[in-house]
Write an enzyme that holds these catalytic residues in place. Sequence first.
Site, short mmCIF file in Angstrom:
data_model
loop_
_atom_site.label_atom_id
_atom_site.label_comp_id
_atom_site.label_asym_id
_atom_site.label_seq_id
_atom_site.Cartn_x
_atom_site.Cartn_y
_atom_site.Cartn_z
N GLN A 136 0.84 -1.21 0.00
CA GLN A 136 0.00 0.00 0.00
C GLN A 136 0.87 1.25 0.00
OE1 GLN A 136 -2.13 0.79 3.71
NE2 GLN A 136 -3.96 1.30 2.54
N GLY A 137 0.79 2.05 -1.06
CA GLY A 137 1.59 3.26 -1.16
C GLY A 137 0.81 4.49 -0.77
N SER A 192 1.33 6.44 2.90
CA SER A 192 2.07 7.38 3.77
C SER A 192 3.34 7.89 3.10
CB SER A 192 2.43 6.70 5.09
OG SER A 192 1.27 6.42 5.85
N GLU A 197 -10.17 -2.07 5.14
CA GLU A 197 -9.08 -2.47 6.04
C GLU A 197 -9.60 -2.69 7.45
OE1 GLU A 197 -4.59 -0.96 7.25
OE2 GLU A 197 -6.08 0.52 6.66
N SER A 227 -3.30 7.88 13.20
CA SER A 227 -2.97 8.15 14.60
C SER A 227 -4.23 8.48 15.40
CB SER A 227 -1.98 9.32 14.69
OG SER A 227 -2.63 10.53 14.31
N GLU A 230 -4.84 11.01 17.18
CA GLU A 230 -5.27 12.40 17.01
C GLU A 230 -6.16 12.55 15.77
OE1 GLU A 230 -1.71 12.21 19.51
OE2 GLU A 230 -2.23 11.38 17.56
#
Length: 389
Positions: free
Chosen positions: A128-129, A131, A247, A368, A370
């Site tokens: 998976q590209g 981040s 996912e 994350s 946050e």
Amino acid sequence: MRPTKDERFRREVRDWLETHLHGDFAALRGLGGSGREHEAYDERLAWDRHLAAHGWTCVGWPEEHGGRGLGLAQQVVFHEEYARAGGPARVNHLGEELLGPTLIAFGTPEQKARFLPRIRAVEELWCQGYSEPGAGSDLAAVSTRARRAEDGRWVIDGQKVWTSLAHLADWCFVLARTEPGSARHAGLSYLLVPMRQEGVEVRPITQLTGTSEFNEVYFEGARTDADLVVGAPGDGWKVAMATLGFERGVSTLGQQIGFARELEAVVALARRNGAIEDPAVQDRITRAHMGLEVIRLNALRMLDGTGAQGPQASIAKLLWGTWHRSLGELAMEVAGASSLVAAGAPYDLDDFQRLFLFSRADTIYGGSDEIQRNIIAERVLGLPKEPKR
């Protein structure tokens, strides 16, 4: 009473796994979990292909695409029984659980015919590209770019990071900016890019666990065919978000069985070394059991009829990420001072140490904490968006 359809299916899955996780495959039980993806890779790949040969891959895919067309309840049964049997971690997870459902939902007939059979048969592996160094949790800040060459093909330049199993993958689904001057969610496209070509460099990242499942991936003039964009060019954000929904779908129910097994191991250690007599440890173990039940009930409540999840999935991510990180901390407390010393040279970790170190990332990867809280606030509760700085 006669067993229900789901109960008969549970027995079928359980019996098949009991029969086939033997012989050469018996030693694979429990291998390949988070932070341990390097374990018996070739053997686990052979196991995945064995599953495929017997019709046990892509069980939730529609039959016309090579799956079993199982309903949601039976998909839950399969993933739970697989985890209970100690089935090894699947090497084809990204293709089967993420890209495959995405292509079924958004792909062209030609893309489905080209890729779905090879995913189902475990003949091509995916990574998976998403981040990037400047676009992790803030995925809309993607800067990897793709342009059309004179021959119509896409030419990709940029860097991806934390790319799981990129060093083993044949293909990558890449989120790239294809409209010059675009910003944030606009102008992104979802491209299918072959990994084994000039212009693609993979650099493994050594983690706290001493292993290297994550990678940096550099695209420098890498190419892919004009028709290997999923959805319309410039509409990649919608497709990418759909992939993230898959996912966090039904396969996570099996993950929770693994969590329960880890908790049982921590409790067993506490009984052996006497830590169970500490009232504070007893309290934390009780809370861990309660938290795990909350995670399961919440996951079941939020699944829809497709096995995918909407923005509410952020609640699930917050729950299990925080819970699992706390379990790693509990394991170290129960183990005591010996947890600070490697089991052997040069850096041989036991299961509890590996759990603690890898689970430090649970509240970061996959979005994350946050960012998950922002999603819940804005998309579920309807609160004003966070001001941009």
